[in-house]
Design an enzyme around this catalytic site. Structure first.
Site, PDB file in Angstrom:
ATOM      1  CB  ALA A   1     132.281 -72.945  34.675  1.00  0.00           C
TER       2      ALA A   1
ATOM      3  CB  SER B   1      99.276 -55.473  30.926  1.00  0.00           C
ATOM      4  OG  SER B   1      98.437 -55.856  29.869  1.00  0.00           O
TER       5      SER B   1
ATOM      6  CG  HIS C   1      99.648 -56.425  26.041  1.00  0.00           C
ATOM      7  ND1 HIS C   1      99.847 -56.642  24.703  1.00  0.00           N
ATOM      8  CD2 HIS C   1      98.315 -56.237  26.190  1.00  0.00           C
ATOM      9  CE1 HIS C   1      98.686 -56.569  24.063  1.00  0.00           C
ATOM     10  NE2 HIS C   1      97.745 -56.327  24.949  1.00  0.00           N
TER      11      HIS C   1
HETATM   12  C1  LIG Z   1      92.597 -55.841  39.345  1.00  0.00           C
HETATM   13  C2  LIG Z   1      91.437 -55.260  38.567  1.00  0.00           C
HETATM   14  C3  LIG Z   1      90.629 -56.407  37.912  1.00  0.00           C
HETATM   15  C4  LIG Z   1      90.554 -54.549  39.586  1.00  0.00           C
HETATM   16  O1  LIG Z   1      89.434 -54.015  38.959  1.00  0.00           O
HETATM   17  P1  LIG Z   1      88.208 -53.504  39.891  1.00  0.00           P
HETATM   18  O2  LIG Z   1      87.713 -54.652  40.715  1.00  0.00           O
HETATM   19  O3  LIG Z   1      87.239 -52.812  38.998  1.00  0.00           O
HETATM   20  O4  LIG Z   1      88.898 -52.534  40.897  1.00  0.00           O
HETATM   21  P2  LIG Z   1      88.801 -50.935  41.016  1.00  0.00           P
HETATM   22  O5  LIG Z   1      89.248 -50.287  39.758  1.00  0.00           O
HETATM   23  O6  LIG Z   1      87.432 -50.615  41.539  1.00  0.00           O
HETATM   24  O7  LIG Z   1      89.880 -50.647  42.157  1.00  0.00           O
HETATM   25  C5  LIG Z   1      89.700 -51.111  43.485  1.00  0.00           C
HETATM   26  C6  LIG Z   1      90.936 -50.786  44.275  1.00  0.00           C
HETATM   27  O8  LIG Z   1      92.011 -51.621  43.820  1.00  0.00           O
HETATM   28  C7  LIG Z   1      93.095 -50.811  43.336  1.00  0.00           C
HETATM   29  N1  LIG Z   1      93.610 -51.481  42.143  1.00  0.00           N
HETATM   30  C8  LIG Z   1      92.939 -51.756  40.995  1.00  0.00           C
HETATM   31  N2  LIG Z   1      93.725 -52.387  40.137  1.00  0.00           N
HETATM   32  C9  LIG Z   1      94.921 -52.505  40.724  1.00  0.00           C
HETATM   33  C10 LIG Z   1      96.141 -53.051  40.315  1.00  0.00           C
HETATM   34  N3  LIG Z   1      96.287 -53.621  39.118  1.00  0.00           N
HETATM   35  N4  LIG Z   1      97.175 -53.025  41.174  1.00  0.00           N
HETATM   36  C11 LIG Z   1      97.041 -52.454  42.395  1.00  0.00           C
HETATM   37  N5  LIG Z   1      95.902 -51.917  42.839  1.00  0.00           N
HETATM   38  C12 LIG Z   1      94.848 -51.939  42.006  1.00  0.00           C
HETATM   39  C13 LIG Z   1      92.487 -49.450  43.038  1.00  0.00           C
HETATM   40  O9  LIG Z   1      93.471 -48.454  43.128  1.00  0.00           O
HETATM   41  C14 LIG Z   1      91.433 -49.354  44.079  1.00  0.00           C
HETATM   42  O10 LIG Z   1      92.047 -49.004  45.290  1.00  0.00           O
HETATM   43  P3  LIG Z   1      91.366 -47.904  46.262  1.00  0.00           P
HETATM   44  O11 LIG Z   1      90.053 -48.529  46.659  1.00  0.00           O
HETATM   45  O12 LIG Z   1      92.360 -47.775  47.377  1.00  0.00           O
HETATM   46  O13 LIG Z   1      91.189 -46.676  45.437  1.00  0.00           O
HETATM   47  C15 LIG Z   1      91.905 -54.298  37.439  1.00  0.00           C
HETATM   48  O14 LIG Z   1      92.224 -53.016  37.962  1.00  0.00           O
HETATM   49  C16 LIG Z   1      93.100 -54.807  36.656  1.00  0.00           C
HETATM   50  O15 LIG Z   1      94.276 -54.572  36.973  1.00  0.00           O
HETATM   51  N6  LIG Z   1      92.774 -55.568  35.571  1.00  0.00           N
HETATM   52  C17 LIG Z   1      93.769 -56.085  34.645  1.00  0.00           C
HETATM   53  C18 LIG Z   1      93.619 -55.399  33.279  1.00  0.00           C
HETATM   54  C19 LIG Z   1      94.681 -55.813  32.299  1.00  0.00           C
HETATM   55  O16 LIG Z   1      95.859 -55.857  32.591  1.00  0.00           O
HETATM   56  N7  LIG Z   1      94.252 -56.170  31.079  1.00  0.00           N
HETATM   57  C20 LIG Z   1      95.212 -56.713  30.101  1.00  0.00           C
HETATM   58  C21 LIG Z   1      95.046 -56.392  28.684  1.00  0.00           C
HETATM   59  S1  LIG Z   1      94.350 -54.839  28.239  1.00  0.00           S
END
Ligand SMILES: CC(C)(COP(=O)(O)OP(=O)(O)OC[C@H]1O[C@@H](n2cnc3c(N)ncnc32)[C@H](O)[C@@H]1OP(=O)(O)O)[C@@H](O)C(=O)NCCC(=O)NCCS
Length: 160
Positions: free
Chosen positions: A98, A120, A80
């Site tokens: 322009a 998102s 999103h």
């Molecule tokens: C990036 C992503 C896949 C990471 O998931 P994960 O591997 O399970 O990671 P974790 O939740 O264990 O986090 C690991 C570290 O990354 C950081 N982190 C996780 N997602 C992040 C993001 N989007 N931006 C910045 N940092 C992020 C956490 O804060 C954590 O940091 P820390 O170790 O210093 O505490 C997930 O957080 C994400 O953003 N997925 C996208 C979801 C989305 O937008 N879906 C769309 C439709 S609903």
């Protein structure tokens, strides 16, 4: 290819779009001069500009902007409110004051390879390739190519 999507939904602006079989487009969308592949889904409040290509079985979630120069390959997920960028140094006007025309700026092309996912609220700067199967975290600002299969997050986006 057809000139209309497979589903009905009110309040869509669709002009010169080529749709693959069973492509679906929901309400409050503005699509022009682009292609949408077979079975792809385009959510509400999405805009897709001329020349952009969305592959088969892609999911484009609500409030996303896909500009000219963007190619999204088959099976990619775009969350999103994702914003693509195609002009590195945008200006409203040319040197003579322009309004700029299409001749006054350089288009940067972006590719989202097959099966990649973009979280998102991400912003994807122009001229990058997001590799096959890669995952871009929510809210990331992607400034460089993302390797196939990599997970990146943050501003600027870096491998997690
Ligand atoms: C990036 C992503 C896949 C990471 O998931 P994960 O591997 O399970 O990671 P974790 O939740 O264990 O986090 C690991 C570290 O990354 C950081 N982190 C996780 N997602 C992040 C993001 N989007 N931006 C910045 N940092 C992020 C956490 O804060 C954590 O940091 P820390 O170790 O210093 O505490 C997930 O957080 C994400 O953003 N997925 C996208 C979801 C989305 O937008 N879906 C769309 C439709 S609903």
């Amino acid at each position: 290819m057809a000139d209309q999507p497979a589903n009905e939904a009110p309040y869509r602006l669709l002009r010169d779009v080529e749709f693959g079989a069973d492509a679906r487009v929901y309400s409050f969308t503005n699509l022009y001069g682009c292609t949408v592949g077979e079975g792809a889904q385009i959510g509400t409040f999405v805009e897709i500009q001329a020349g952009a290509k969305v592959g088969a079985r892609c999911k484009i979630q609500s409030h996303t902007f896909i500009c000219e120069g963007v190619t999204i390959e088959d099976g990619a997920f775009v969350g999103h409110g994702v914003t693509f960028v195609n002009d590195k140094r945008p200006r409203a006007t040319a040197a003579d004051g322009a309004l700029q025309t299409a001749d006054d700026w350089e288009l940067e092309e972006t590719v989202v390879e097959a099966g990649a996912s973009i979280g998102s609220g991400a912003t994807i700067l122009g001229g990058v390739t997001i590799g096959a199967g890669a995952l871009v975290g929510a809210g990331a600002v992607v400034t460089r190519d993302v390797a196939p299969g990599a997970t990146v997050a943050g501003n600027p986006a870096r491998p997690l």
